[in-house]
Design a protein around this motif. Structure first.
Motif, PDB file in Angstrom:
ATOM      1  N   SER A 171       0.862  -1.177   0.000  1.00 58.53           N
ATOM      2  CA  SER A 171       0.000   0.000   0.000  1.00 58.53           C
ATOM      3  C   SER A 171       0.900   1.229   0.000  1.00 58.53           C
ATOM      4  CB  SER A 171      -0.939   0.002   1.207  1.00 58.53           C
ATOM      5  OG  SER A 171      -0.225   0.118   2.403  1.00 58.53           O
ATOM      6  N   ARG A 172       0.380   2.310  -0.526  1.00 56.83           N
ATOM      7  CA  ARG A 172       1.157   3.544  -0.617  1.00 56.83           C
ATOM      8  C   ARG A 172       0.491   4.618   0.225  1.00 56.83           C
ATOM      9  NH1 ARG A 172       2.472   4.990  -6.654  1.00 56.83           N
ATOM     10  NH2 ARG A 172       3.799   6.420  -5.519  1.00 56.83           N
ATOM     11  N   THR A 173       1.276   5.552   0.699  1.00 58.71           N
ATOM     12  CA  THR A 173       0.715   6.640   1.499  1.00 58.71           C
ATOM     13  C   THR A 173       0.595   7.899   0.648  1.00 58.71           C
ATOM     14  OG1 THR A 173       2.906   7.269   2.308  1.00 58.71           O
ATOM     15  CG2 THR A 173       1.625   5.747   3.667  1.00 58.71           C
ATOM     16  N   ILE A 174      -0.365   8.719   1.028  1.00 58.23           N
ATOM     17  CA  ILE A 174      -0.587   9.984   0.348  1.00 58.23           C
ATOM     18  C   ILE A 174      -1.189  10.952   1.354  1.00 58.23           C
ATOM     19  CG2 ILE A 174      -2.897   9.321  -0.459  1.00 58.23           C
ATOM     20  CD1 ILE A 174      -2.328  10.908  -3.041  1.00 58.23           C
ATOM     21  N   SER A 175      -0.855  12.212   1.251  1.00 60.25           N
ATOM     22  CA  SER A 175      -1.437  13.236   2.111  1.00 60.25           C
ATOM     23  C   SER A 175      -2.320  14.122   1.243  1.00 60.25           C
ATOM     24  CB  SER A 175      -0.330  14.066   2.762  1.00 60.25           C
ATOM     25  OG  SER A 175      -0.905  15.049   3.584  1.00 60.25           O
ATOM     26  N   VAL A 176      -3.573  14.251   1.651  1.00 54.85           N
ATOM     27  CA  VAL A 176      -4.530  15.068   0.910  1.00 54.85           C
ATOM     28  C   VAL A 176      -5.148  16.066   1.873  1.00 54.85           C
ATOM     29  CG1 VAL A 176      -6.643  15.065  -0.473  1.00 54.85           C
ATOM     30  CG2 VAL A 176      -5.018  13.172  -0.673  1.00 54.85           C
ATOM     31  N   ASP A 177      -4.957  17.327   1.582  1.00 53.59           N
ATOM     32  CA  ASP A 177      -5.475  18.409   2.416  1.00 53.59           C
ATOM     33  C   ASP A 177      -5.069  18.237   3.882  1.00 53.59           C
ATOM     34  OD1 ASP A 177      -6.658  19.397   0.098  1.00 53.59           O
ATOM     35  OD2 ASP A 177      -8.537  18.331   0.467  1.00 53.59           O
ATOM     36  N   GLY A 178      -3.836  17.803   4.099  1.00 53.63           N
ATOM     37  CA  GLY A 178      -3.284  17.679   5.434  1.00 53.63           C
ATOM     38  C   GLY A 178      -3.636  16.400   6.178  1.00 53.63           C
ATOM     39  N   MET A 179      -4.387  15.492   5.541  1.00 52.02           N
ATOM     40  CA  MET A 179      -4.755  14.233   6.191  1.00 52.02           C
ATOM     41  C   MET A 179      -4.007  13.078   5.524  1.00 52.02           C
ATOM     42  SD  MET A 179      -8.815  14.606   6.920  1.00 52.02           S
ATOM     43  CE  MET A 179      -8.867  13.148   7.916  1.00 52.02           C
ATOM     44  N   PRO A 180      -3.463  12.149   6.317  1.00 57.96           N
ATOM     45  CA  PRO A 180      -2.732  11.021   5.741  1.00 57.96           C
ATOM     46  C   PRO A 180      -3.670   9.872   5.371  1.00 57.96           C
ATOM     47  CG  PRO A 180      -2.571  10.953   8.120  1.00 57.96           C
ATOM     48  CD  PRO A 180      -3.366  12.181   7.781  1.00 57.96           C
ATOM     49  N   TYR A 181      -3.456   9.302   4.203  1.00 60.04           N
ATOM     50  CA  TYR A 181      -4.235   8.162   3.715  1.00 60.04           C
ATOM     51  C   TYR A 181      -3.290   7.088   3.207  1.00 60.04           C
ATOM     52  CZ  TYR A 181      -8.117  11.478   3.638  1.00 60.04           C
ATOM     53  OH  TYR A 181      -9.060  12.402   3.989  1.00 60.04           O
ATOM     54  N   ARG A 182      -3.811   5.858   3.129  1.00 53.33           N
ATOM     55  CA  ARG A 182      -3.110   4.762   2.460  1.00 53.33           C
ATOM     56  C   ARG A 182      -4.009   4.272   1.349  1.00 53.33           C
ATOM     57  NH1 ARG A 182      -1.657   0.018   4.782  1.00 53.33           N
ATOM     58  NH2 ARG A 182      -3.552  -0.080   6.001  1.00 53.33           N
ATOM     59  N   TRP A 183      -3.404   3.918   0.216  1.00 56.56           N
ATOM     60  CA  TRP A 183      -4.192   3.394  -0.892  1.00 56.56           C
ATOM     61  C   TRP A 183      -3.540   2.154  -1.458  1.00 56.56           C
ATOM     62  CZ3 TRP A 183      -2.456   3.847  -6.132  1.00 56.56           C
ATOM     63  CH2 TRP A 183      -1.332   4.652  -6.320  1.00 56.56           C
ATOM     64  N   TYR A 184      -4.359   1.318  -2.093  1.00 57.01           N
ATOM     65  CA  TYR A 184      -3.908  -0.001  -2.515  1.00 57.01           C
ATOM     66  C   TYR A 184      -4.644  -0.433  -3.782  1.00 57.01           C
ATOM     67  CZ  TYR A 184      -3.390  -5.108  -2.230  1.00 57.01           C
ATOM     68  OH  TYR A 184      -3.135  -6.424  -2.504  1.00 57.01           O
ATOM     69  N   VAL A 185      -3.878  -0.897  -4.757  1.00 67.62           N
ATOM     70  CA  VAL A 185      -4.434  -1.519  -5.958  1.00 67.62           C
ATOM     71  C   VAL A 185      -4.072  -2.990  -5.885  1.00 67.62           C
ATOM     72  CG1 VAL A 185      -4.402  -1.627  -8.487  1.00 67.62           C
ATOM     73  CG2 VAL A 185      -4.125   0.570  -7.334  1.00 67.62           C
ATOM     74  N   ARG A 186      -5.062  -3.833  -6.013  1.00 62.18           N
ATOM     75  CA  ARG A 186      -4.817  -5.273  -5.970  1.00 62.18           C
ATOM     76  C   ARG A 186      -3.829  -5.648  -7.074  1.00 62.18           C
ATOM     77  NH1 ARG A 186      -8.567 -10.080  -4.852  1.00 62.18           N
ATOM     78  NH2 ARG A 186      -7.725 -11.686  -6.225  1.00 62.18           N
ATOM     79  N   GLY A 187      -2.784  -6.373  -6.724  1.00 61.51           N
ATOM     80  CA  GLY A 187      -1.743  -6.739  -7.678  1.00 61.51           C
ATOM     81  C   GLY A 187      -2.221  -7.726  -8.728  1.00 61.51           C
ATOM     82  N   ARG A 188      -2.935  -8.744  -8.283  1.00 66.91           N
ATOM     83  CA  ARG A 188      -3.476  -9.722  -9.217  1.00 66.91           C
ATOM     84  C   ARG A 188      -4.923  -9.369  -9.515  1.00 66.91           C
ATOM     85  NH1 ARG A 188      -2.829 -15.079  -6.201  1.00 66.91           N
ATOM     86  NH2 ARG A 188      -2.030 -16.391  -7.760  1.00 66.91           N
ATOM     87  N   PRO A 189      -5.288  -9.354 -10.768  1.00 63.27           N
ATOM     88  CA  PRO A 189      -6.678  -9.029 -11.078  1.00 63.27           C
ATOM     89  C   PRO A 189      -7.605 -10.171 -10.683  1.00 63.27           C
ATOM     90  CG  PRO A 189      -5.521  -9.667 -13.070  1.00 63.27           C
ATOM     91  CD  PRO A 189      -4.493  -9.600 -11.976  1.00 63.27           C
ATOM     92  N   THR A 190      -8.857  -9.830 -10.383  1.00 65.04           N
ATOM     93  CA  THR A 190      -9.863 -10.864 -10.219  1.00 65.04           C
ATOM     94  C   THR A 190     -10.086 -11.489 -11.594  1.00 65.04           C
ATOM     95  OG1 THR A 190     -11.699  -9.376 -10.691  1.00 65.04           O
ATOM     96  CG2 THR A 190     -10.992  -9.556  -8.373  1.00 65.04           C
ATOM     97  N   TYR A 191     -10.834 -12.576 -11.667  1.00 65.23           N
ATOM     98  CA  TYR A 191     -11.076 -13.200 -12.966  1.00 65.23           C
ATOM     99  C   TYR A 191     -11.736 -12.209 -13.933  1.00 65.23           C
ATOM    100  CZ  TYR A 191     -12.557 -16.435 -16.571  1.00 65.23           C
ATOM    101  OH  TYR A 191     -12.741 -17.043 -17.784  1.00 65.23           O
ATOM    102  N   CYS A 192     -12.748 -11.502 -13.450  1.00 61.01           N
ATOM    103  CA  CYS A 192     -13.452 -10.550 -14.314  1.00 61.01           C
ATOM    104  C   CYS A 192     -12.555  -9.392 -14.746  1.00 61.01           C
ATOM    105  CB  CYS A 192     -14.693 -10.027 -13.609  1.00 61.01           C
ATOM    106  SG  CYS A 192     -15.956 -11.292 -13.396  1.00 61.01           S
ATOM    107  N   GLN A 193     -11.678  -8.940 -13.855  1.00 65.72           N
ATOM    108  CA  GLN A 193     -10.736  -7.888 -14.221  1.00 65.72           C
ATOM    109  C   GLN A 193      -9.699  -8.421 -15.202  1.00 65.72           C
ATOM    110  OE1 GLN A 193      -9.370  -6.802 -10.321  1.00 65.72           O
ATOM    111  NE2 GLN A 193     -10.822  -5.110 -10.154  1.00 65.72           N
ATOM    112  N   GLY A 194      -9.258  -9.650 -15.000  1.00 68.99           N
ATOM    113  CA  GLY A 194      -8.282 -10.255 -15.906  1.00 68.99           C
ATOM    114  C   GLY A 194      -8.816 -10.406 -17.313  1.00 68.99           C
ATOM    115  N   MET A 195     -10.113 -10.671 -17.422  1.00 67.14           N
ATOM    116  CA  MET A 195     -10.751 -10.795 -18.733  1.00 67.14           C
ATOM    117  C   MET A 195     -11.210  -9.439 -19.271  1.00 67.14           C
ATOM    118  SD  MET A 195     -10.447 -13.931 -19.471  1.00 67.14           S
ATOM    119  CE  MET A 195     -11.502 -14.080 -20.880  1.00 67.14           C
ATOM    120  N   ALA A 196     -10.961  -8.362 -18.526  1.00 68.81           N
ATOM    121  CA  ALA A 196     -11.350  -6.990 -18.876  1.00 68.81           C
ATOM    122  C   ALA A 196     -12.866  -6.842 -18.966  1.00 68.81           C
ATOM    123  CB  ALA A 196     -10.662  -6.526 -20.161  1.00 68.81           C
TER     124      ALA A 196
END
Length: 111
Positions: free
Chosen positions: A8-33
């Motif tokens: 996960s990666r960190t980001i600060s938006v308007d002075g508040m800290p957040y963490r965000w995450y993109v799933r590394g492996r796609p789900t089946y439906c994402q893999g098939m687009a």
């Protein structure tokens, strides 16, 4: 629901800290687009409601060669600001808050 700390990666938006995450492996439906790439965001210090953001493009590791672009921090910051305007409260323990590219509504489902 908490985000994994690994990858996960960190980001600060308007002075508040957040963490965000993109799933590394796609789900089946994402893999098939068939469904869009999504990413999750939570408050970094006091996690509560998770923000689930559906993009308007295929997962970067899809299996069918669909053209796509990665999620960039500027897009994540814009999504956080938009969700806050629509009522997302990142430190409140609630159900996940979902955003789509055109509305504040639900995520499309796999066929």
């Amino acid at each position: 629901m908490a985000l994994p700390k690994k990858r996960s990666r960190t980001i600060s938006v308007d002075g508040m800290p957040y963490r965000w995450y993109v799933r590394g492996r796609p789900t089946y439906c994402q893999g098939m687009a068939w469904s869009s790439m999504t990413y999750a965001v939570e408050h970094a210090e006091r996690p509560g409601a998770v923000l689930i953001v559906e993009t308007n493009r295929a997962h970067t590791r899809n299996w069918v060669g669909a053209e796509t672009t990665p999620v960039l921090p500027a897009e994540v910051a814009d999504s956080i600001r938009r969700a806050r305007l629509l009522g997302w409260e990142p430190t409140s323990p609630r159900k996940p808050f979902r955003l789509t590219p055109t509305t504040g509504g639900g995520i499309s489902r796999c066929p």
